[in-house]
Scaffold this motif. Structure first.
Motif, short mmCIF file in Angstrom:
data_model
loop_
_atom_site.label_atom_id
_atom_site.label_comp_id
_atom_site.label_asym_id
_atom_site.label_seq_id
_atom_site.Cartn_x
_atom_site.Cartn_y
_atom_site.Cartn_z
N UNK A 77 6.01 2.05 -48.17
CA UNK A 77 5.69 3.48 -48.09
C UNK A 77 6.85 4.34 -48.59
N UNK A 78 6.52 5.38 -49.32
CA UNK A 78 7.52 6.35 -49.74
C UNK A 78 8.27 6.03 -51.02
N UNK A 79 8.24 4.78 -51.49
CA UNK A 79 8.96 4.38 -52.69
C UNK A 79 8.04 3.64 -53.64
N UNK A 80 8.28 3.80 -54.93
CA UNK A 80 7.54 3.05 -55.93
C UNK A 80 8.50 2.66 -57.05
N UNK A 116 9.76 6.54 -45.94
CA UNK A 116 10.49 5.32 -46.28
C UNK A 116 10.88 4.60 -44.98
N UNK A 117 10.55 3.31 -44.86
CA UNK A 117 10.81 2.57 -43.61
C UNK A 117 12.29 2.49 -43.24
N UNK A 118 12.53 2.47 -41.94
CA UNK A 118 13.90 2.35 -41.42
C UNK A 118 14.35 0.90 -41.34
N UNK A 154 22.52 0.90 -42.56
CA UNK A 154 21.18 1.45 -42.70
C UNK A 154 20.45 0.60 -43.74
N UNK A 155 19.15 0.43 -43.54
CA UNK A 155 18.35 -0.38 -44.47
C UNK A 155 18.54 0.17 -45.89
N UNK A 156 18.61 -0.73 -46.86
CA UNK A 156 18.93 -0.34 -48.24
C UNK A 156 17.99 0.74 -48.77
N UNK A 157 16.68 0.59 -48.51
CA UNK A 157 15.73 1.54 -49.06
C UNK A 157 15.84 2.89 -48.37
#
Length: 174
Positions: A77-80, A116-118, A154-157
């Motif tokens: 979610x939030x990124x492509x 964007x997921x945490x 923090x998660x990379x994404x």
């Protein structure tokens, strides 16, 4: 009868040793060190108002067998992640020799900064080695965010989205 079982055991052990060697060599699944360089990461907003950033994906082959990366994908979610744009010099296929290093550039579109997921999310990739083709997933290392309270992983994404979204709102901040 005894000689037949000795031949069967020898054949089985040979097969196990050959399989272990192929696995260890990276011919079955390559040994790849992945990282995403965030140093040059900046927000870009195109004429249609689409928020994106160019990411540099670094690949290092830690195995003795070369591999060819044939595709990268991510579903979150939030990124492509957009496909390679050959007109802009982005390579869709890259071969990394044993002990070698290559870098790919891709454009990531941020469709929703808040979505964007945490938790760290995997990136899928397809590859080819001299023994065949395959696919796997990898979760890139966490980024570190420095603030008043110190440095936190923090998660990379999430780090990527935060940096790009903040940069789009206030380019002087980063």
């Amino acid at each position: 009868m005894r000689q037949l079982s000795l031949v069967a055991v020898s054949g089985f052990l040979s097969l196990v040793i050959l399989s272990a060697f192929l696995w260890w060599s990276g011919a079955v699944t390559p040994y790849i060190r992945w990282s995403v360089d965030d140093f040059f990461l900046h927000a870009q907003v195109d004429e249609n108002g689409v928020l994106s950033a160019r990411v540099l994906i670094e690949l290092e082959n830690e195995g003795p067998a070369s591999f060819t990366l044939t595709g990268i994908s991510m579903e979150m979610p939030g990124l492509r992640l957009l496909p390679a744009d050959e007109k802009k010099g982005e390579r869709s296929v890259v071969t990394v020799e044993s002990g070698g290093y290559e870098a790919l550039e891709r454009r990531v579109v941020i469709t929703d900064c808040a979505a964007v997921p945490h938790e760290p999310q995997p990136v899928g990739f397809t590859y080819r080695t001299w023994i065949g083709s395959g696919s796997a997933e990898v979760t890139w290392n966490s980024w570190r965010v420095t603030g008043a309270g110190g440095s936190l992983p923090v998660a990379w994404q999430r780090g990527l989205a935060a940096k790009v979204c903040n940069n789009a709102v206030n380019p002087d901040l980063l």
